[in-house]
Enzyme design. Structure first.
Site, short mmCIF file in Angstrom:
data_model
loop_
_atom_site.label_atom_id
_atom_site.label_comp_id
_atom_site.label_asym_id
_atom_site.label_seq_id
_atom_site.Cartn_x
_atom_site.Cartn_y
_atom_site.Cartn_z
N CYS A 239 7.08 4.98 13.78
CA CYS A 239 7.40 5.66 12.86
C CYS A 239 6.24 7.69 13.09
CB CYS A 239 6.61 5.30 11.78
SG CYS A 239 4.75 5.43 11.42
N ARG B 261 -1.91 4.46 0.42
CA ARG B 261 -0.06 4.27 1.85
C ARG B 261 1.21 4.16 0.66
NH1 ARG B 261 -2.00 3.10 6.67
NH2 ARG B 261 -0.36 2.77 8.49
#
Length: 327
Positions: free
Chosen positions: A75, A158
């Protein structure tokens, strides 16, 4: 097909967080791949197999047949924290296309992909449009949602995007949040009698306390120092990160979280083995996933696949609604 005993592959496997989630619903891993050798050491200690290396060098034909592809593809190219290069980053951004070629060759019934929340908005949404169009062109029906780990039982804020696809017109909904009274809080995950090596220098503690926004915040808390230097306490952890300073989150502004606490913040079981030094465990936890979120998605995926196979077309999507669902 017996969806109580299915096969999956674990790509960009990290330390196996996605694997744990799918094993919890009856899945059996038949192939794993991970580039980072330190992550492979941790993975091997816990799953008794050393993942294959660089996925770009693995022929899809050599991968065993499987039912579901899992991939938390890198990512950094899309992250708010990172440089946001996207597909211009040849080493990370283009790794999505490794997933595409494996899906094209193996045609599994379903997949789950995970990435940072910013993937959806990167390059004014064009990056995700490219990803989604490629998945649709392979014949998959695609669902996506941003889920927050706080809503699924772990004390960590998160937010991640999860992309679920099915080769058939399977009706799917992402899992509902866990009831608040069933979620773990900091008191549930903090260790007792923590070694003094985790405690910070008094100067760091004094600096943090002088900048904390609420000096009377109830303990236990985890404070987060942002890039501007502000220190904010919360009854949960901010998002664990792989590359940040070791002291960017502190428990009660006194100490760093232990290795076990970081794993617990991600929802890993206490049976999970710790085999590497602190800095490497911290990086691995920051790069990993919240296991309870994955397990919740896995349950819904298997439930949807079972319903589709049991009901046939009655359990399928209404083709007239498909455009609206996936537009």
């Amino acid at each position: 097909m017996n969806w109580d005993d299915f096969k999956f592959i674990d790509l960009f496997a990290g330390i196996g967080g996605i694997r744990l989630g799918f094993e919890s619903v009856g899945g059996h891993c038949v192939f794993s791949s991970e580039f980072d050798e330190d992550a492979c050491k941790t993975y091997e200690a816990n799953f008794h197999e050393h993942p294959a290396g660089d996925i770009t060098k693995i022929d899809a034909k050599d991968i065993p047949d499987f039912d579901i592809l899992l991939g938390g593809f890198p990512c950094q190219a899309f992250s708010i924290i990172g440089k946001k290069e996207g597909f211009a980053n040849e080493t990370c951004g283009t790794l999505f296309f490794e997933i595409e070629r494996i899906l094209k060759e193996k045609r599994p019934k379903a997949f789950l992909l995970e990435n940072v929340k910013n993937l959806k908005s990167h390059d004014d949404g064009n990056t995700y449009k490219v990803i989604k169009s490629h998945l649709l062109n392979l014949g998959y029906n695609v669902y996506e949602s941003v889920l927050n780990s706080l809503d699924y039982g772990v004390p960590q804020k998160r937010e991640r995007i999860f992309i679920v696809g099915f080769l058939n017109n399977v009706r799917f909904s992402f899992p509902q949040p866990v009831p608040i009274n069933q979620r773990k809080n900091l008191s549930n995950i903090l260790e007792k009698n923590v070694d003094k090596k985790y405690y910070v220098n008094p100067r760091i503690r004094e600096s943090r306390l002088s900048r904390i926004k609420d000096k009377n915040y109830p303990q236990p808390y985890i404070s987060h120092e942002n890039m501007a230097g502000s220190v904010t306490p919360h009854p949960y952890s901010s998002c664990l990160r792989a590359g940040a300073s070791a002291n960017y989150i502190l428990i009660n502004d006194e100490r760093r979280p232990t290795e076990r606490e970081m794993l617990r913040i991600q929802g890993f079981p206490d049976s999970y083995k710790i085999v590497l030094p602190y800095g490497k465990v911290k990086k691995q936890c920051g790069n990993s996933v919240s296991v309870p979120v994955i397990a919740a998605i896995a349950r819904e995926m298997i439930k949807s696949l079972k319903r589709f196979e049991a009901l046939g077309e009655e359990g399928a999507l209404d083709s007239n609604k498909q455009f609206l669902l996936f537009a």
